[in-house]
Structures are given as C-alpha cells and as structure tokens.
Write an enzyme that holds these catalytic residues in place. Structure first.
Site, short mmCIF file in Angstrom:
data_model
loop_
_atom_site.label_atom_id
_atom_site.label_comp_id
_atom_site.label_asym_id
_atom_site.label_seq_id
_atom_site.Cartn_x
_atom_site.Cartn_y
_atom_site.Cartn_z
N ASP A 179 -2.05 -1.82 -4.71
CA ASP A 179 -2.92 -1.68 -5.89
C ASP A 179 -3.57 -3.03 -6.22
OD1 ASP A 179 -0.37 -2.67 -6.68
OD2 ASP A 179 -0.81 -2.20 -8.77
N HIS A 506 -0.38 2.18 2.71
CA HIS A 506 -0.90 2.43 1.36
C HIS A 506 -1.36 1.08 0.82
CE1 HIS A 506 -1.07 4.50 -2.60
NE2 HIS A 506 -0.77 3.30 -3.07
N GLU A 560 3.75 1.52 1.57
CA GLU A 560 2.93 0.54 0.85
C GLU A 560 3.27 -0.86 1.37
OE1 GLU A 560 2.75 1.08 -3.40
OE2 GLU A 560 1.39 -0.61 -3.66
O1 9MR Z 1 8.86 -2.32 -5.59
C1 9MR Z 1 8.95 -1.43 -6.69
C2 9MR Z 1 10.13 -0.51 -6.48
O2 9MR Z 1 11.33 -1.26 -6.51
C3 9MR Z 1 10.15 0.56 -7.55
O3 9MR Z 1 11.16 1.51 -7.24
C4 9MR Z 1 8.79 1.26 -7.61
C5 9MR Z 1 8.71 2.32 -8.70
O4 9MR Z 1 8.82 1.76 -9.94
O5 9MR Z 1 7.76 0.30 -7.84
C6 9MR Z 1 7.65 -0.65 -6.84
O6 9MR Z 1 6.65 -1.56 -7.18
C7 9MR Z 1 5.31 -1.12 -7.15
C8 9MR Z 1 4.69 -1.57 -8.47
O7 9MR Z 1 5.28 -0.86 -9.53
C9 9MR Z 1 3.18 -1.43 -8.48
N1 9MR Z 1 2.58 -2.05 -7.33
C10 9MR Z 1 3.10 -1.53 -6.08
C11 9MR Z 1 4.58 -1.81 -6.00
C12 9MR Z 1 5.14 -1.43 -4.64
O8 9MR Z 1 5.23 -0.06 -4.45
#
Ligand code: 9MR
Length: 585
Positions: A179, A506, A560
């Site tokens: 993102d 992603h 991602e």
């Molecule tokens: O790395 C994060 C993971 O530990 C969490 O379980 C997840 C859901 O809250 O979010 C991941 O972080 C994301 C972040 O919230 C937004 N940018 C992308 C990150 C990687 O997926």
C-alpha cells in the site's frame, strides 16, 4: 556416452522417459551454497534413495550419494529425504539429479551478496516524494509521487496548536508495503532491526554499494537509505509536545493504481504510545549510529537524540494512549480503514527505548527503566514485539559493561537469547526441510517468512557471536536455505532472484508499472493458513500451513511485500554474507 552419463540417464529417467511430466521433487537453495557451508537439498517425495551431482558444463559425475530419511511434519503423513553434498567444496555450477528430477545449483564464495544487495535496494524503490531515476532503478524508474507536503491533521490528532484540518508537511520516507501509506511503528521497527545489524558489521556495510543517489558520499548506503526514512519520521513528531502521530494515511487503501494517480487526501492521525516509544528507541539508536557521519548529516545525531528524549517523555505521560482504530472511528470522521499496527502492550517498546536511550546518554533513569521493564525470555523481533531490539543493544559484542546492574541485566538477557537458540535448533537436522523454521504450525502466519524465519536466522547469528557454537551458524544458513528454495513449494521467496520466485506480489508499485517483472529484492509474507484474504484470491492451492501461499496480487495475507519484511531479509542475509567475508580474510 560414457558410463557415468548412462547411469545418470537411468536416475533422471522416471516419469519423463514415459512421456509424462518430469517430476518436480528437488528443493534446494536457488542462490547457491558457500564452499565451506553444509550443502543439503531435500527430495520432497517418498522413495528417493540415491542422488548424483554432475558438473553442469560437462555432465561429469562428481558425487554420488544415498539419501537420508527426514521426519514428517505433523500435518504431512509422508516423509521425504535429504541429500547431503557438503563434501563438494569446489566453486562452480552443478546439477543435482534425483527421483527423476534435475536441479541446477552453484557453489560460490558469496551466494548471499545478491540477496543482501537486492534487499537493501528494495527500500530505494519504496521511496516516496522523489523521482526514482533510471540510472538507479533501470526499467523500474518512475516519477515522483505522494509529496506529502500538504497533509491534513485528522480530528483524532488535533491539539492546542494543530487544529483538525490544519495542513502540515510530512514529506519523504518509504511506502510501508504493497500500500501507499506510512506508518511510524513499522518504520521505526524496520530501521531498528537494520541499525542493530549495522552495529555488528560496520566494515561490511562501509563497502556495500547498491547504486542509490547517495552512494558516492562518505556514509554507508544502508545508513543513507535509512536516513531517508528517519528524516520523514522526524516530521511525525508534534513540535508542541513531543508526541508522535501513529501514521500518515489515506482514509482507505488506494486501488491498484500508479502512485502518481492517487487522489485521496492524506492525514496524520492520533498520537500513540507505541509510536512514541518506537520513535524514541530508533532515534536514540540513530543518534549513536550516525555520530561518525556528521559530514553528510550535520547536526542530525544531536537532533535525533533530542527528538528521542521528548518522545520518551511524552510516552511516560500518556502510557495508555494505544492506537485503537475502531474506537477512533466511533469518535471521529473521516473513518480510517488502513493498516492498524495496533498493539496494546507497550512494555517491550518501553524496554527497547529505555535501553537505547541509556546507551546513547548514560542517564540513570533510563537504566532503571530498562531493568524494570526487562523481559524474562527472548522473543523474536517483529513490529509488535520489539524487546529483541533491546537485547541487541545490551549484547553488542564490543560493549563495555560497567557495574553490577549493567552486567546483571546483560547476563540474564544473554542467557535468555541462548536458551531460545538452543531450543530452536533442536531437531532441525531431521526436520522435513532441514531447517529450524518450518516444522511447527505456529511457524506459519501473516509475514512469517521474515518475522519468524529470517529473524530467527538473525537471532542465531547473535547466538553464534555470543557463544561461538558453529551449530547456530549452520542453522542460520538453513533458515536462509528455506527462504531461498528449500521449502515444500520450491519457491525462492524473494522477487527477482532464483529460478522460481513470486511474479505477482501484492504490491501496488509493481502491479501498476506496466512491467511484467515485479520490482526485485522483496521477500513476500509467505505461507499463511490464516488466509485472511480468501475472498480476494482466485484459490489457495492448499490449506497445509507451509503450502498456504498463492502468487496472486490479491493475496495480501500471503503475497504482500513490506518494509519490515525487507528489513528482516537485509538483517539475515547481510549478517551471513558479512560473516563469510570475515572468514575469507
Ligand atoms: O504485518 C502486519 C501483520 O502482522 C498483521 O497481521 C496484518 C493485519 O493487521 O497487517 C500487516 O501489516 C500490513 C499493514 O497493516 C498495512 N500495510 C501492509 C502490511 C503488510 O501486510
């Protein structure tokens, strides 16, 4: 045909000879093996008893061996086998033939150098607010986007001096992940992990050149890249009170469009205790790490330390200021639906911050707080659990400890880290993929390849430096072998490297640039049986913990990329590459 080649023909024959597809059973490190390292591949099937290694250029047989059975995973009924060709030490390109499959591999002096370099370079591609130029980025060049010179104060972030709707500048820094937002907790943690490893191998990093705009200056590229994000982090501190905004974000995630096409307003939102403590920790750490580089970064070290102490003081006055997005959305508009980085336990951030501040200043209050908040066991570093970064500053190999309190704390931390290491390497010899990572269901979750596998490798490097047991180093390499191909799916999980790597991460930057190949050097999150993104993915091939991965751009829960995962890859691959260089000298 000579006799050796005939016998290889028999081994390699199998299904392929009957006209069916060639079996795909060999799993190995696709980047190659160090000459003096253990060299093991896995046959991911039953019934393979023999293997042969040939010189790739001539087909000459150089080794023939028997496989050894492995233990099955709890979720897999059939066990495969390992093929050990460690006795082969001559650098070169080889073919491994077994079970009807053939796989190419190299033995070379620095197989991890391309990984370490690409992982660091991945941060350059994530830079916001400046053009990514062709001379540094090749085909992945792009115009500047997200200047963030006009960011709105979200009502949740309003204070006496900055009102809701006020405009401020918060330019620079890295996109967080797939993102386009910028999050303080994750940014600070990512830098913290890399600065920790920088401190172990400053000479190694001084020589590294990854072709970024600052490469010609007097500062190591790693620190130049880090500074690009530290400079942004400084803008996230409210000058009025020292508090730190949790993130800079759009209300909702952007579509898969180019960064220059994004139109949503961007906000700084609520100050949080975890953001303030992570900020304090990383700024204190940076104040020390950047001290020798004042020619390139004049005044920065002192500025970082001042900012750190103010953020720490703010956190002390707001110990309950956790970031809770659901609660925030009840009270304020617009709603914020982007990454939360929520964490309701700030004791590990406090320990890390107090430890770094004590190291930077020598002030007793920080020592007392570090002792008070010291953990009782070692936990792998991750964005919500930063205590390991506190361990790393206490356990710096060249740190001169003074007095009983310092020595007592460091001794207990050392024993916790070594207990973790001793426990984690148990059974790895016989594990299904011959690594400490990957044999328990709990190893697989969102982001596990970095937060569990790579960070375990880095931890084992620390254990090796503390205790000099080669077994820790061997197991750190084994985790790296897992990441780079010796795993059930046969993926090298870093984009652009190896023979089979993710092509559709992603990642909005990669997906919107019109170039087939993804931007290189990124470690994907990896197998995650949680499958939180099921509805956005065509189909997961498997529910098994270590196969629950899909190379689909919709899969944010398994495919991602993210700066904290790149940081994990930088840390582990650079540490192991640096150790191999030291050995040569
Ligand atoms: O790395 C994060 C993971 O530990 C969490 O379980 C997840 C859901 O809250 O979010 C991941 O972080 C994301 C972040 O919230 C937004 N940018 C992308 C990150 C990687 O997926």
């Amino acid at each position: 045909m000579n006799r050796k080649l005939i016998s290889v023909g028999i081994l390699a024959g199998g299904l392929a000879a009957c006209g069916g597809p060639a079996p795909d059973v060999i799993r190995l490190n696709q980047l190659g093996y160090f000459p003096s390292q253990e060299k093991v591949a896995v046959a991911d099937t039953v019934g393979v008893t023999e293997f042969v290694v040939l010189k790739a250029a001539t087909g000459e047989e150089v080794l023939r061996g028997q496989t050894e059975p492995t233990a099955a995973n709890p979720w897999r009924s059939q066990a495969g086998s390992t093929m050990d060709f460690s006795t082969l030490a001559e650098p070169g390109s080889y073919l491994l033939v077994a079970g009807g499959d053939t796989a190419a591999f190299d033995i070379k002096e620095r197989p991890l150098q391309p990984v370490a370099d690409a992982a660091l370079k991945s941060f350059y591609y994530q830079r916001t607010g400046m053009p990514i130029e062709e001379k540094y980025a090749g085909q992945w060049n792009r115009p500047a986007a997200h200047p963030d010179t006009e960011v709105l104060v979200h009502p949740s972030a309003a204070g006496p001096r900055r009102k809701a709707g006020d405009v401020l500048s918060s330019a620079g820094g890295w996109y967080d992940a797939g993102d386009y937002n910028k999050y303080v907790v994750n940014s600070a943690y990512s830098i913290g992990l890399m600065q920790a490893v920088y401190r172990l191998f400053p000479d190694y990093f001084a020589k590294q050149n990854v072709n970024i705009p600052e490469s010609g200056n007097r500062t190591p590229d790693l620190l130049d890249e880090i500074h690009y994000n530290l400079a942004w982090l400084l803008t996230m501190q409210d000058p009025a009170d020292g508090g730190v905004y949790h993130k800079l974000t759009t209300p909702s995630f952007e579509a898969f469009v180019k960064p220059s096409e994004c139109k949503q307003p961007r906000y700084v939102v609520q100050k949080s205790v975890t953001a303030a403590l992570d900020f304090a920790a990383v700024m204190a750490q940076a104040s020390v790490v950047f001290r020798p580089f004042a020619k390139d970064y004049p005044g920065f070290s002192a500025q970082a330390l001042r900012a750190a102490e103010r953020a720490y003081a703010w956190a002390g006055q707001h110990p309950e200021a956790y970031y809770d997005q659901a609660a925030l959305n009840k009270d304020y508009d617009p709603d914020i639906a982007t990454g939360e980085y929520g964490d309701k336990d700030a004791s590990d951030e406090l320990f890390w911050a107090a430890s770094e501040l004590y190291y930077a200043t020598g002030k007793q209050a920080y020592l007392l707080q570090a002792v008070k908040s010291a953990p009782r066991k070692y936990t792998l570093p991750s964005w919500p659990q930063t205590s390991a970064l506190g361990f790393f500053v206490w356990l710096l190999p060249d740190r001169q400890l003074k007095g009983d309190v310092e020595n007592g704390l460091a001794a207990s931390l050392r024993s916790y880290l070594l207990a973790y290491a001793a426990n984690t390497v148990k059974g790895a010899d016989k594990a299904a993929f011959h690594a400490p990572f990957g044999d328990e269901e709990s190893d697989f979750f969102w982001g596990c390849l970095a937060e569990q596998c790579a960070n375990q490798a880095t931890t084992l490097v620390y254990a090796y430096l503390l205790d000099d047991k080669v077994n820790y180093l061997t197991n750190a390499y084994r985790d790296m072998d897992y990441l780079l191909g010796r795993n059930p799916l046969g993926y090298c999980f870093v984009t652009g490297l190896g023979q089979k790597s993710p092509l559709h991460p992603h990642h909005r930057l990669s997906a919107s640039d019109g170039i087939d190949a993804p931007i290189p050097g990124f470690l994907v999150g990896g197998p995650n049986p949680g499958q939180e993104d099921k509805e956005y993915v065509k189909s997961y091939p498997s529910r098994l913990p270590d196969e629950s991965y899909v190379d689909d751009p919709g899969s944010y829960a398994s495919n991602e990329i993210a700066i904290n995962w790149s940081a994990g890859l930088v840390a582990a691959s650079s540490a192991l590459d640096a150790l191999s260089v030291q050995k040569e000298q």
